[in-house]
Design an enzyme around this catalytic site. Sequence first.
Site, PDB file in Angstrom:
ATOM      1  N   VAL A 473     -29.972  10.593  24.035  1.00  0.00           N
ATOM      2  CA  VAL A 473     -29.540  11.262  25.261  1.00  0.00           C
ATOM      3  C   VAL A 473     -30.697  11.376  26.251  1.00  0.00           C
ATOM      4  O   VAL A 473     -30.560  11.066  27.440  1.00  0.00           O
ATOM      5  CB  VAL A 473     -28.968  12.657  24.949  1.00  0.00           C
ATOM      6  N   THR A 552     -32.122  18.182  22.954  1.00  0.00           N
ATOM      7  CA  THR A 552     -32.152  18.157  21.492  1.00  0.00           C
ATOM      8  C   THR A 552     -30.919  18.856  20.923  1.00  0.00           C
ATOM      9  O   THR A 552     -30.090  19.394  21.648  1.00  0.00           O
ATOM     10  CB  THR A 552     -33.414  18.867  20.962  1.00  0.00           C
ATOM     11  N   ALA A 608     -19.162  16.621  26.568  1.00  0.00           N
ATOM     12  CA  ALA A 608     -20.226  15.767  27.102  1.00  0.00           C
ATOM     13  C   ALA A 608     -20.219  15.810  28.630  1.00  0.00           C
ATOM     14  O   ALA A 608     -20.515  16.844  29.222  1.00  0.00           O
ATOM     15  CB  ALA A 608     -20.100  14.342  26.570  1.00  0.00           C
ATOM     16  N   LEU A 610     -17.610  15.576  30.662  1.00  0.00           N
ATOM     17  CA  LEU A 610     -16.367  16.059  31.283  1.00  0.00           C
ATOM     18  C   LEU A 610     -16.574  17.438  31.917  1.00  0.00           C
ATOM     19  O   LEU A 610     -17.267  18.288  31.349  1.00  0.00           O
ATOM     20  CB  LEU A 610     -15.253  16.155  30.235  1.00  0.00           C
ATOM     21  N   GLY A 661     -24.130   6.507  18.574  1.00  0.00           N
ATOM     22  CA  GLY A 661     -24.539   7.726  19.262  1.00  0.00           C
ATOM     23  C   GLY A 661     -23.452   8.747  19.456  1.00  0.00           C
ATOM     24  O   GLY A 661     -23.592   9.666  20.274  1.00  0.00           O
ATOM     25  N   ASP A 675     -19.435  21.659  14.499  1.00  0.00           N
ATOM     26  CA  ASP A 675     -19.640  21.301  15.903  1.00  0.00           C
ATOM     27  C   ASP A 675     -18.416  21.677  16.739  1.00  0.00           C
ATOM     28  O   ASP A 675     -18.538  22.230  17.828  1.00  0.00           O
ATOM     29  CB  ASP A 675     -19.929  19.807  16.007  1.00  0.00           C
ATOM     30  N   LYS A 679     -17.813  24.558  19.797  1.00  0.00           N
ATOM     31  CA  LYS A 679     -17.256  24.234  21.114  1.00  0.00           C
ATOM     32  C   LYS A 679     -16.100  25.151  21.486  1.00  0.00           C
ATOM     33  O   LYS A 679     -16.029  25.645  22.613  1.00  0.00           O
ATOM     34  CB  LYS A 679     -16.803  22.771  21.132  1.00  0.00           C
TER      35      LYS A 679
END
Length: 811
Positions: A473, A552, A608, A610, A661, A675, A679
């Site tokens: 990234v 990171t 990401a 959006l 990725g 994860d 979110k």
Amino acid sequence: MKVLKFGGSSVANSKNIKQVLSIIAKTSQHQKVVVVVSAFGKTTNNLLSGANNALQDIESAKEILDKIKELHFQVIDDLIIKKKKEVSENVEYLFSKLLSIYDGIFLLKELSNKTLAKISSFGERLSSYIIANAANENLDAIHKESRDLIITNDDYLNAQVNFEITNKKIDDFFNDNSHQITLLGGFISSNKINETTTLGRGGSDYSAAIYAAALNADELQIWTDVSGMFTANPREVKQAFAIPEISYEEAMELSHFGAKVLYPPTIQPSLRKEIPIRIKNTFEPENKGTLISKNPKNINEVKGISHIENISLITLEGGGMIGIPGFSKRLFETLSSAKINVVFITQASSEHSICVGIYENDAQKAKLLLDETFSIEINRKKIKPIIVENDLAIIAVVGESMKNYQGLSGQMFSALGKNNVNVRAIAQGSSEKNISAVINKSDAKKALNTLHEQFFEENIKQINLFVTGVGNVGERFLAQLNQQKKHLKKNLKLNIRVIGLSNSRKMVFDEKGIDLKNWKELLANGEPTSLEKFFNRTKQCNLRNSIFVDNTANQAVSEVYESYLRQSIGVVTCNKIACASQLENYKTLKAVSRKYNAPFLFETNVGAGLPIIDTLKNLINSGDSVHKIQAVLSGSLNFVFNNFDKNSTFHDVVLQAQKEGYTEPDPKIDLSGVDVARKILILARESGYDLELDDIAKNAFLPEESLNTANNDDFYGSLTKNEAHFQQIFAAANDKNCRLKYVAEFANGKANVGLQHIPADHPFYNLEGSDNIVLFFTDRYPENPLIIKGAGAGADVTASGIFADIIRTTK
């Protein structure tokens, strides 16, 4: 007639003097010219240094004198042919007189002001005599001693001019002078009994102004090594530029507040006669410079920003002052009697306190004297002991037309506040030509650049980035930034620079901006780093519009956000850990962001690139309420289940997702549902609900063996070992003509995440690749939800989301 004054840098050596002679020749073609010169570069300082050395060590004084002598004879050799012998003999005679004075100092062990004035006068006596003879090689020039024309009182080092006698002497001399060019030394003068005196700091400029006024010159030109008076100190503000025109009053204000091109008393004689003053650059003579006049063309209501460093604030305060006359009188009388200059004054209408700014080297003396002056009131507790604050600076915004424009002071203090520049005191006269503020000296450079950007830079805003993390990234982000720099400057008026860059091993800093074409090489050769070192260096840079960028997924990095925010350094991050941490920490970060006016943006935490969080914020801020959220929020899991079938292995698909990725460095974070849980937690919190991560129900599809692995190798090994488990999950959905999607839901204040069978008529069914989708059910969208859909994973889209957040910080 024009009067030209050349400073020490303009006559520092033979090469520079040749340039000066060229300017004189061109100017004198059609009019008479009076030329006032300073001593050759640093000569006066060296003469005084020799005098001080002579008190103890005559040999070291002689060594200094020999170096001064060498410079002057070098100029004679380079520039004089016709009268070289005569000039050399006269200069040798002057140096022998200097040596005699040094010997006298050594023998008597005494160095009076009278002697200091006599010694320092030799610089201009020598330079004007030599340059006059150099000019005479090709021009019609004459040398005249300023000591014969400028008559003063007996204050040897800071003499006051007797203008009645001086103006008559100047008038008489020039009435009889037929030469086209007259060379005079600046700074030097004499008293009524012909003893040498000097005009103090800025004396050469003052001398030139005296001649200009006495002769009613058409223009006074001050030739120096910069192209005029600048909007700010160009050493501190790289974007500063020369001011085309400025009034006498504005020039005086800027000069008083540190603009060293001009010394304030210089303006007085010319101001009285309304003689225009032009500041010119000896080394760029075609540059128009700055014109100082009575009626300049007002191009900008703010003409310049200047500052004075090494200031102390002296505060006299106490309830016993209220309604009692005489405190101010006693304060200023005490300072005046000790010859302590006051450069700043402010007093509240309550009369509870008086605050004055003085130079720091006078602060301790001032405190002792004032504590003694007010000792009775202090002992009776009517007022407090004198308060002294050091390490300060005064910053001033100057412009004669400022009074005609509303809101300038608001712009000034708003810009300073946004960049964490604390204002300790404020002063503004009723003429509104100057708004002054006392700030910490360490903030002076940042304040100058901030205000210059605010008032002069055509709305081009400079953003200074401190970036940590240069993996997938981070690397794509730097590439995008480098690609778009010109576009941002042209279309968005943004100048985005990377000042600091680090990975887990090395860091590199460059306050001029890191070259993004070879950042890898620069970073590889950088210094060892740590989170603390990187933060301290960022803080030390103390640059306006600073943003810390975290690329990171590291928890330790997320734990330093608050430190940055408390320094008014914004934070932009794709790292979800901070916003999904303990609710108290999340709320603290948001509160600190508001308190210190430091942006805290994390759009890439969900979806990401959006605009999910931004859209949600707009809904909430406009008064809408969120009741339910349904979403596929893991681009990696969507990629995995879109590509996994009976003809592939789960291991291979997950490995492909990591290589491209889509997953975190540790893919277990994605596949375990942690994860996704983070979110939906972030979305719930941004919707105004107080949830902890443990409140979210997780329906895990990974076997316990996979969840309990300690590293990636073991994790992938467990996936191979449990392939039958994954094939069974796929078959169960396929038998129902459904697709597997890892879904996050929030409703009625509760949230859950887990793998679901999605039928063909569901909005999630046709979600391809690594796309994300979010459905917001709100007051305004109760039945047909607001839908956001698009690529939700990948280095490029995440980098673009970070990029977008940085641009948002400028709004």
